[in-house]
Design an enzyme around this catalytic site. Structure first.
Site, PDB file in Angstrom:
ATOM      1  N   ARG A 239      54.330  34.768  35.775  1.00 10.63           N
ATOM      2  CA  ARG A 239      53.303  34.220  36.956  1.00 10.63           C
ATOM      3  C   ARG A 239      53.668  32.465  36.761  1.00 10.63           C
ATOM      4  O   ARG A 239      53.514  32.008  35.604  1.00 10.63           O
ATOM      5  CB  ARG A 239      52.103  34.317  36.607  1.00 10.63           C
ATOM      6  CG  ARG A 239      51.394  35.659  36.742  1.00 10.63           C
ATOM      7  CD  ARG A 239      51.359  36.238  38.286  1.00 10.63           C
ATOM      8  NE  ARG A 239      51.175  37.821  38.254  1.00 10.63           N
ATOM      9  CZ  ARG A 239      50.029  38.150  38.521  1.00 10.63           C
ATOM     10  NH1 ARG A 239      49.057  37.785  38.491  1.00 10.63           N
ATOM     11  NH2 ARG A 239      49.841  39.716  38.414  1.00 10.63           N
ATOM     12  N   GLU A 241      52.156  30.030  37.806  1.00 11.10           N
ATOM     13  CA  GLU A 241      50.985  29.035  38.167  1.00 11.10           C
ATOM     14  C   GLU A 241      50.656  28.279  37.156  1.00 11.10           C
ATOM     15  O   GLU A 241      50.951  28.495  36.187  1.00 11.10           O
ATOM     16  CB  GLU A 241      49.888  30.167  38.380  1.00 11.10           C
ATOM     17  CG  GLU A 241      49.428  31.067  37.448  1.00 11.10           C
ATOM     18  CD  GLU A 241      48.679  32.207  37.966  1.00 11.10           C
ATOM     19  OE1 GLU A 241      47.931  31.917  38.866  1.00 11.10           O
ATOM     20  OE2 GLU A 241      48.328  33.214  37.239  1.00 11.10           O
ATOM     21  N   ARG A 247      42.657  31.459  29.527  1.00 13.28           N
ATOM     22  CA  ARG A 247      42.853  32.881  30.099  1.00 13.28           C
ATOM     23  C   ARG A 247      44.227  33.299  31.071  1.00 13.28           C
ATOM     24  O   ARG A 247      44.270  34.084  31.294  1.00 13.28           O
ATOM     25  CB  ARG A 247      41.741  33.567  30.730  1.00 13.28           C
ATOM     26  CG  ARG A 247      41.412  32.891  31.798  1.00 13.28           C
ATOM     27  CD  ARG A 247      40.221  33.805  32.537  1.00 13.28           C
ATOM     28  NE  ARG A 247      39.871  33.574  33.749  1.00 13.28           N
ATOM     29  CZ  ARG A 247      39.000  34.222  34.571  1.00 13.28           C
ATOM     30  NH1 ARG A 247      38.599  35.214  34.127  1.00 13.28           N
ATOM     31  NH2 ARG A 247      38.747  33.942  35.806  1.00 13.28           N
ATOM     32  N   HIS A 248      45.122  32.131  31.108  1.00  7.10           N
ATOM     33  CA  HIS A 248      46.106  32.191  31.898  1.00  7.10           C
ATOM     34  C   HIS A 248      47.448  31.897  31.201  1.00  7.10           C
ATOM     35  O   HIS A 248      47.657  30.984  30.305  1.00  7.10           O
ATOM     36  CB  HIS A 248      45.978  31.432  33.121  1.00  7.10           C
ATOM     37  CG  HIS A 248      45.247  31.862  34.067  1.00  7.10           C
ATOM     38  ND1 HIS A 248      43.860  31.451  34.044  1.00  7.10           N
ATOM     39  CD2 HIS A 248      45.451  32.772  35.102  1.00  7.10           C
ATOM     40  CE1 HIS A 248      43.232  31.647  35.135  1.00  7.10           C
ATOM     41  NE2 HIS A 248      44.042  32.551  35.820  1.00  7.10           N
ATOM     42  N   GLU A 390      37.680  39.037  33.671  1.00  7.69           N
ATOM     43  CA  GLU A 390      38.334  40.175  34.475  1.00  7.69           C
ATOM     44  C   GLU A 390      39.605  40.476  33.533  1.00  7.69           C
ATOM     45  O   GLU A 390      40.447  39.548  33.102  1.00  7.69           O
ATOM     46  CB  GLU A 390      38.949  39.570  35.921  1.00  7.69           C
ATOM     47  CG  GLU A 390      39.955  40.451  36.557  1.00  7.69           C
ATOM     48  CD  GLU A 390      40.764  39.827  37.529  1.00  7.69           C
ATOM     49  OE1 GLU A 390      40.526  38.785  38.065  1.00  7.69           O
ATOM     50  OE2 GLU A 390      42.005  40.142  37.520  1.00  7.69           O
ATOM     51  N   SER A 393      42.586  44.384  37.789  1.00  3.74           N
ATOM     52  CA  SER A 393      42.447  44.571  39.272  1.00  3.74           C
ATOM     53  C   SER A 393      43.133  45.816  39.601  1.00  3.74           C
ATOM     54  O   SER A 393      44.229  45.925  39.430  1.00  3.74           O
ATOM     55  CB  SER A 393      42.589  43.328  39.841  1.00  3.74           C
ATOM     56  OG  SER A 393      44.013  43.120  40.017  1.00  3.74           O
ATOM     57  N   ARG A 441      44.434  39.874  27.633  1.00  5.63           N
ATOM     58  CA  ARG A 441      43.243  39.667  27.944  1.00  5.63           C
ATOM     59  C   ARG A 441      42.269  40.836  27.338  1.00  5.63           C
ATOM     60  O   ARG A 441      40.927  40.483  26.702  1.00  5.63           O
ATOM     61  CB  ARG A 441      42.941  39.768  29.423  1.00  5.63           C
ATOM     62  CG  ARG A 441      43.279  38.462  30.165  1.00  5.63           C
ATOM     63  CD  ARG A 441      42.448  38.271  31.451  1.00  5.63           C
ATOM     64  NE  ARG A 441      42.959  37.062  32.091  1.00  5.63           N
ATOM     65  CZ  ARG A 441      42.964  36.778  33.439  1.00  5.63           C
ATOM     66  NH1 ARG A 441      42.275  37.366  33.883  1.00  5.63           N
ATOM     67  NH2 ARG A 441      43.612  35.769  33.685  1.00  5.63           N
TER      68      ARG A 441
END
Ligand code: 4AD
Length: 467
Positions: A239, A241, A247-248, A390, A393, A441
């Site tokens: 990712r 981002e 948490r990323h 989370e 998903s 996570r």
């Protein structure tokens, strides 16, 4: 070859036996010219080695001097006799000592290490206590730990974290295999984004623009189209981002599953329920030593979960938040803070810190998500939370090419860029759904650790590519 004994296997049953061990010199304590202690560590176990100069034992004062000259963390072999100590040993995990006959240094560590392992292994409470007593100890910062990860990983809690991570991954495979899932490997070099959005690492693939897969999403669905009724994958997820949060990560380990649905997408939730209850039980029953070790440095309460996982609708969730004074835009998404608060409210009301929230507004879900049959403003989708954050998903997916094309277009995706994916659904494709879990996570939240970098061996975040 000679017979080696693992440090962790040294116990009373070995008393009076001659053994050969290898470990890192964690502590070296000279007592006198004729006596010294060396604590050797092998992964999570430590043992005290005693050197006493004596002609009978063939130990010279030079050998004692040599032992005291070792630098900390040097790799050392010891031949000696196992003995029982007079008093319980507080500083080592093993409750026996080694009366050293021979000691060899296999590879020296530099005299001053960039991280002091004792400091790196202390709990916050120990720091505070020491400070109150007027001692000056050095707190080892996250960046320093990660810069010198090869040392940092040696702390007992880090040794425990990655053993637990391995157990979660293993249980994930074992459980899904028992439910007739087939393990697959999808490509990581792909032509375009899998989750929609711009958060992709771009690269050149033989002169063609390409990117690193943001998830196995499109390919695990195509595997279902390819006749596999149930599939799972454990693999890297990329990712791009620029999320600098606790948490990323830019690369994490994805645990993914996809399956045919016969009647209702709750069949997917039932798999998650069985899977995670099995994982939590396994960790609590079979990783006691690891959990205690983490607890010593980072104290936490065991995770509260129910034998049958609680499911709440998204609307029930926002209603609970509303009653507690937090207004959520009904067709919007939950932010991190709202998720945490909902986690606390659910824990108070239902006594669980693990639950499924389902029937999200369609607008906040990826293009491939199936709209609800009764109200297409909502979707057959869900998120799963541990301690209000989370970890999963998932959803039922659209399995007709017409609706898929329509939804992709509505979400701003040029359907021609995913033509081969969409086409796969025109050759006969069963209804299906699945989910994706972030491994780091799960471990972070099961152990209530405060940062995902603690559960990634060599974390990749927007600032870090080395080591
Ligand atoms: O929510 P995400 O993005 O969903 C998917 O990738 C879907 N294809 C899954 C599906 O089958 N529908 O990611 C799934 C999980 C998240 O719940 C989270 O645990 C983790 O992956 N995750 C991350 N972990 C660390 N760093 C990041 N940047 C993460 N992004 C997602």
């Amino acid at each position: 070859g000679r017979v080696w004994t693992g440090v962790g296997d040294l116990d009373e049953a070995a008393a009076a036996r001659s053994v050969l061990i290898r470990g890192a010199a964690q502590a070296i304590r000279p007592v006198s010219k004729k006596m010294a202690f060396v604590v050797l560590r092998e992964s999570m176990s430590t043992v005290q080695c005693v050197l006493v100069a004596s002609a009978d034992a063939g130990v010279s004062t030079q050998m004692v001097r040599f032992a005291t000259s070792l630098s900390k963390e040097s790799i050392v072999d010891v031949e000696g006799v196992v003995s029982l100590p007079k008093e319980p040993l507080k500083a080592t995990t093993q409750q026996v000592e080694i009366q050293v006959r021979k000691i060899y240094c296999i590879n020296r560590a530099i005299p001053t290490l960039p991280i002091n392992l004792e400091d790196a292994s202390r709990s916050e409470a120990e720091f505070e206590k020491a400070e109150q007593a007027g001692e000056k100890l050095v707190r080892v910062g996250q960046d320093t730990r990660l810069n010198y990860r090869a040392i940092d990983l040696r702390t007992p809690s880090n040794q425990a974290v990655f053993r637990i991570q391995c157990q979660v991954e293993n249980k994930f495979r074992e459980f899904l295999l028992s439910k007739n899932f087939v393990g697959i490997h999808s490509p990581k070099l792909i032509a375009g984004s899998s989750e929609g959005g711009a958060a992709v690492f771009k690269l050149q693939y033989n002169g063609q623009p390409a990117c690193l897969a943001q998830s196995p999403q499109l390919y695990k669905q195509m595997a279902i189209c390819g006749g596999f009724e149930r599939v799972f994958e454990v693999g890297p997820v990329f990712r791009a981002e620029n999320s600098n949060t606790h948490r990323h990560l830019c690369e994490f380990v994805g645990l993914d599953a996809e399956m045919e649905i016969k009647e209702h997408y709750f069949e997917v939730c039932d798999i998650i329920d069985g899977l995670f209850v099995a994982i939590f039980k396994h960790l609590n029953e079979n990783c006691k030593k690891e959990l205690e070790t983490i607890n010593r440095q980072y104290p936490f309460e065991p995770l509260k979960y129910l034998e049958k996982t609680l499911k709440l609708t998204y609307e029930e969730g926002i209603q609970m938040l509303k009653e507690a004074g937090t207004e959520i835009e009904p067709m919007g998404d939950l932010n991190t803070e709202a998720e945490k608060k909902l986690g606390r409210l659910v824990k108070e009301k239902y006594g669980t810190e693990f639950f499924i929230l389902y029937r999200y507004p369609l607008g906040v879900r990826p293009f491939y998500t199936m709209p609800c049959y009764d109200n297409p403003a909502y979707s057959n989708s869900f998120d799963v939370f541990i301690r209000g954050e989370e970890i999963i998903s998932g959803a039922q997916r659209i399995h007709t090419p017409e609706l898929l094309t329509k939804r992709a277009t509505e979400c701003g995706i040029d359907a021609s860029t995913i033509a081969s994916y969409i086409e796969s659904f025109s050759y006969g494709a069963p209804p299906h759904g699945g989910f994706g879990v972030g491994l780091e996570r799960v471990v972070m939240l099961f152990c209530a650790l405060n940062n995902i970098r603690k559960t990634s061996l060599f974390p990749r975040d927007p600032q870090r590519l080395v080591p």
